[in-house]
Design a protein around this motif. Structure first.
Motif, short mmCIF file in Angstrom:
data_model
loop_
_atom_site.label_atom_id
_atom_site.label_comp_id
_atom_site.label_asym_id
_atom_site.label_seq_id
_atom_site.Cartn_x
_atom_site.Cartn_y
_atom_site.Cartn_z
N VAL A 225 0.80 -1.24 0.00
CA VAL A 225 0.00 0.00 0.00
C VAL A 225 0.83 1.29 0.00
CG1 VAL A 225 -2.18 -0.92 0.88
CG2 VAL A 225 -0.39 -0.26 2.49
N VAL B 151 2.38 1.97 -3.46
CA VAL B 151 1.39 2.35 -4.47
C VAL B 151 0.93 3.79 -4.25
CG1 VAL B 151 -0.90 1.85 -5.43
CG2 VAL B 151 0.62 -0.03 -4.80
N ARG C 59 -2.93 -16.07 -3.45
CA ARG C 59 -3.61 -16.40 -2.19
C ARG C 59 -4.33 -15.19 -1.60
NH1 ARG C 59 1.26 -19.38 -0.97
NH2 ARG C 59 1.97 -17.73 0.42
N GLY C 60 -4.24 -14.06 -2.28
CA GLY C 60 -4.91 -12.85 -1.78
C GLY C 60 -4.14 -12.18 -0.66
N GLU C 61 -2.85 -12.51 -0.56
CA GLU C 61 -2.04 -11.90 0.50
C GLU C 61 -1.27 -10.70 0.01
OE1 GLU C 61 -0.99 -16.25 2.45
OE2 GLU C 61 0.63 -14.84 2.05
N MET C 62 -1.30 -10.47 -1.29
CA MET C 62 -0.53 -9.37 -1.87
C MET C 62 -1.36 -8.74 -2.98
SD MET C 62 3.20 -9.78 -3.74
CE MET C 62 4.34 -9.64 -2.36
N LEU C 63 -1.27 -7.43 -3.10
CA LEU C 63 -1.98 -6.75 -4.18
C LEU C 63 -1.60 -7.41 -5.51
CD1 LEU C 63 -1.48 -3.02 -3.21
CD2 LEU C 63 -3.70 -4.15 -3.48
N ASP D 262 -4.88 -5.04 -9.75
CA ASP D 262 -5.24 -4.06 -8.71
C ASP D 262 -4.37 -2.82 -8.85
OD1 ASP D 262 -7.06 -5.80 -7.57
OD2 ASP D 262 -5.61 -6.61 -6.12
N GLU E 186 -4.95 -0.81 -12.07
CA GLU E 186 -6.23 -0.13 -12.07
C GLU E 186 -6.17 1.11 -11.17
OE1 GLU E 186 -9.64 -2.55 -11.01
OE2 GLU E 186 -10.70 -0.67 -10.55
N ILE E 187 -5.55 0.95 -10.02
CA ILE E 187 -5.46 2.07 -9.08
C ILE E 187 -4.61 3.19 -9.67
CG2 ILE E 187 -4.50 2.76 -6.84
CD1 ILE E 187 -5.33 -0.09 -5.84
N LEU E 188 -3.49 2.83 -10.29
CA LEU E 188 -2.57 3.86 -10.79
C LEU E 188 -2.90 4.31 -12.22
CD1 LEU E 188 0.80 2.51 -9.34
CD2 LEU E 188 -0.64 4.35 -8.45
#
Lengths: 92, 271
Positions: free
Chosen positions: B146, B149, B188-192, B196, B199-201
């Motif tokens: 986070v 980013v 495993r959904g433990e890291m962006l 993601d 899309e954010i940037l």
């Protein structure tokens, strides 16, 4: 115990939380550096309209926007204080 | 025509210097004439990562102030004859770098090189602004995390407003380079995930550099990772990124270390 729980239930994925926190934060920060703060404006105006009818705590109003290629969603979450729920339910 | 490319991030420790060295060496390996410039006055490290720390005599500030000629300050790589380094000053005051002075040095370098890679210091202060000031293109190094980013987003805003191109109403081409990526943790959904972050940037992807022990091994011996072990996963990822910079269409993958024992042995010996 914790390990056992993880084995049974699996760990909740934290990446979606990271993603959501970033989206909200960056929408706000981009507003600060001159890009229009759409979410901030929406939040203030929605709050103003709702406040005409119900007493709401401004802290308990969240506005989120999720943009993807095909669908964009606007999510407005307003926590209504105790006692107002009944009349609100009748109104809808 | 020469291209000025800034390697930046806002946040420190995400791999700007590692990436500058690796991208610079990979470009040189493809026959381009490359200079990498360290803008981190007082905390220079590009010389160390490139293995040229004992050959630094003059630096960028000396050139800007006219104490040394550009040719005296440029250090030629011992492995690649078309790769050069312009080191930062370790002792001088960073205020000695002026916008005009850097502009003159960059203009001079443009006549001599195909690529000018500017290794930005962390932060959003003067040094970072000067590093991006004359850029045509920008590589924003981002970790799937986070704080990185968020800082990348801030830097993107600055690239769009504080560069010479932006002031002229032109656009700096921006690319995200994701480093320290762990596919298994992301799945495993433990890291962006990559999607993601992009899309954010809202910025195109240049490459995905996997988390790898090879990066530390390469810096230990002062060799860009693309030179130290060209077959390693990060080296292949950087090489793919460079091919994209050169305009080639290369399928986006996250390279993995080759598993066989034989390859491992050969890979380590080659280092």
């Amino acid at each position: 115990m914790i390990n056992l729980r993880r084995l049974i239930g699996g760990r909740t994925a934290s990446a979606p939380v990271a993603r959501e926190r970033l989206q909200i934060l960056l929408a706000h920060e981009r507003g600060l550096r001159g890009e229009p703060d759409l979410l901030g404006v929406l939040r203030a105006e929605i709050l103003a309209v709702v406040s005409r009818h119900i007493v709401v705590d401004p802290e308990k109003v969240t506005v989120k926007m999720d943009r993807s290629k095909h669908v964009s969603t606007l999510e407005v979450d307003i926590e209504v204080p105790e006692g107002v729920q009944r009349s609100f339910a009748v109104a809808t | 025509m020469a291209k000025v490319l800034v390697v930046t991030s806002g946040k420190g420790g995400v791999g700007k210097t590692t990436s500058t060295a690796a991208l610079g060496a990979a470009l040189a390996q493809m026959g381009e004439k490359v200079v990498v410039i360290d803008f981190d006055v007082g905390l220079r490290n590009l010389d160390l990562v490139m293995g040229a720390e004992r050959r630094v005599v003059f630096d960028l500030i000396n050139v800007v102030q006219g104490v040394a000629k550009l040719q005296q300050a440029l250090i030629r790589d011992k492995r690649l004859e078309n790769l050069w380094l312009l080191p930062a000053s370790q002792t001088r005051d960073k205020d000695a770098l002026t916008d005009e002075g850097i502009g003159n040095v960059v203009a001079d370098l443009r006549t001599k090189f195909d690529w000018i890679l500017c290794d930005s210091p962390a932060g959003i202060e003067r040094g970072a602004l000067l590093a991006m000031r004359y850029a045509d293109e920008a590589v924003i190094v981002t970790n799937p995390e986070v704080s990185s980013v968020r800082d990348s987003d801030r830097i993107i805003g600055m690239l769009d407003s504080k560069t010479l191109k932006a002031e002229r109403g032109e656009r700096v081409e921006k690319y995200i380079l994701i480093t320290r990526y762990d596919s298994a943790r992301a799945s495993r959904g433990e890291m962006l995930g990559i999607d993601d972050i992009l899309e954010i940037l809202a910025t195109p992807l240049l490459g995905i550099i996997p988390e790898s022990q090879e990066v530390l091994l390469a810096s230990n011996v002062g060799s860009p990772v693309t030179l130290n072990n060209a077959a390693s996963a990060p080296a292949r990822a950087y090489t793919d990124a460079v091919r994209r910079l050169m305009g080639e269409t290369v399928t986006m993958t996250v390279p993995v270390e080759r598993k066989s024992l034989m390859n491992r042995l050969l890979g380590r010996r080659a280092a």
